[in-house]
Enzyme design. Sequence first.
Site, PDB file in Angstrom:
ATOM      1  N   HIS A 164     -19.741  40.849 -22.893  1.00 12.14           N
ATOM      2  CA  HIS A 164     -19.460  41.885 -23.845  1.00 12.14           C
ATOM      3  C   HIS A 164     -21.076  42.335 -24.177  1.00 12.14           C
ATOM      4  CE1 HIS A 164     -20.714  38.087 -26.106  1.00 12.14           C
ATOM      5  NE2 HIS A 164     -21.296  38.844 -26.999  1.00 12.14           N
ATOM      6  N   ASP A 180     -25.291  26.893 -21.223  1.00 11.52           N
ATOM      7  CA  ASP A 180     -25.264  27.625 -20.084  1.00 11.52           C
ATOM      8  C   ASP A 180     -26.726  27.400 -19.467  1.00 11.52           C
ATOM      9  OD1 ASP A 180     -26.305  29.181 -21.968  1.00 11.52           O
ATOM     10  OD2 ASP A 180     -25.158  31.025 -21.607  1.00 11.52           O
ATOM     11  N   ARG A 240      -8.029  35.607 -30.203  1.00 11.87           N
ATOM     12  CA  ARG A 240      -8.537  35.804 -28.777  1.00 11.87           C
ATOM     13  C   ARG A 240      -7.421  35.046 -28.225  1.00 11.87           C
ATOM     14  NH1 ARG A 240     -15.304  35.178 -28.930  1.00 11.87           N
ATOM     15  NH2 ARG A 240     -15.602  36.796 -30.393  1.00 11.87           N
ATOM     16  N   ASP A 281     -13.594  32.827 -24.365  1.00 11.80           N
ATOM     17  CA  ASP A 281     -12.435  33.248 -24.704  1.00 11.80           C
ATOM     18  C   ASP A 281     -12.317  34.698 -24.959  1.00 11.80           C
ATOM     19  OD1 ASP A 281     -14.084  33.656 -26.969  1.00 11.80           O
ATOM     20  OD2 ASP A 281     -12.682  32.020 -28.217  1.00 11.80           O
ATOM     21  N   ASP A 282     -13.225  35.425 -24.520  1.00 11.26           N
ATOM     22  CA  ASP A 282     -13.160  37.074 -24.766  1.00 11.26           C
ATOM     23  C   ASP A 282     -13.266  37.538 -23.272  1.00 11.26           C
ATOM     24  OD1 ASP A 282     -15.885  36.131 -24.159  1.00 11.26           O
ATOM     25  OD2 ASP A 282     -16.990  37.743 -25.673  1.00 11.26           O
TER      26      ASP A 282
END
Length: 367
Positions: A315, A291, A129, A202-203
């Site tokens: 995603h 979060d 990634r 990281d995506d």
Amino acid sequence: MQMALVGVSKSCFLFSLAFCSLLLLLIPALQSPTSQLDAPQPRPQIKSASAKQPHHADLPAGTVSAGGTDSAAGLSRSSEVQGTPVRTEIPTPKRTVDGNISGPRPTDKLELKDIFIAVKTTRKYHKSRLELLIQTWVSQAKEQTYIFTDGDDKELQVKSRTNIINTNCSAAHNRQALCCKMSVEYDKFIESQKKWFCHVDDDNYVILPSLLRLLSSYHHSQDIYLGRPSLDHPIEAAERVKSDGTVSVKFWFATGGAGFCISRGLALKMSPWTSLGNFITTAEKIRLPDDCTIGYIIEALLEVTLTHTHLFHSHLENLQKLPVPTVLDQVTLSYGGFENRRNVVSIVGGFSPAADPTRSGRTRGLV
């Protein structure tokens, strides 16, 4: 003869006394009536039917008013004592889903160097990634991007020449490890003196011009919390109160999988619950991930509203439904994980799907 003179003298004396007394009684009556002034009367208060009420939609975006309005004098007054946030009855401005509000507001003359972009990753994703990010959007913002990981990687450090920070947190994907990394991210941002803190995974692919454009429409001194919720309703958490029990609290939070941004003005107010390891303690109080804890501090404790925006993507969405003409207007994109590798934005051209499965290469070409 002498007795007669004494009698006359006494009569004159008594007559003089009577005459003086009469004069004293007549003096007030002889005064001019114009010399007596009337006492001032209060002016009647007339309420104008056309008087305008404060237009709250003209308040700066993202700010939480800490003052009221004196209806008699029309003067603002502070209701904040010793830095403690005080709730008022002034409604907050209504925001659209993309973070815009009606009316003028102060904006920022931002440059990319003013933004602190934190990328959360783990050692096992450095090749699969992180290298992809460094080859694409990170290469355009090396000085502004800070990669937070859990293991040293000297080879990647030398090859990428980016800010890679080993948090020394656990590599596990659990609440404690995630909150540990977020705690380090926050402290590093405060040290940086930059105006905006933006967190991504990281995506995520960050479209830097769109990010700069979005943040420039606000001011970093305001209380701004920008992001996209992963739920269609506020989350409910059990807040532990010492050893006496729990209290239920509800609040919105921006999912870290899509990314979120916080102004410096708001970040500084978060310090009592976030800085120097306090973030981990706060997270344990509600037993939620990083979060969610950010949302708890901002919405539940500081009473600052999350500005919902559809410009951040994770995603978990069906990214193929994103209209192609709007792709470059977005702030973050993502791509499917192992469970759905085909969940990517529908951009044609460029590299083949086999060579560019995440469409990051094609996105960079378009940007």
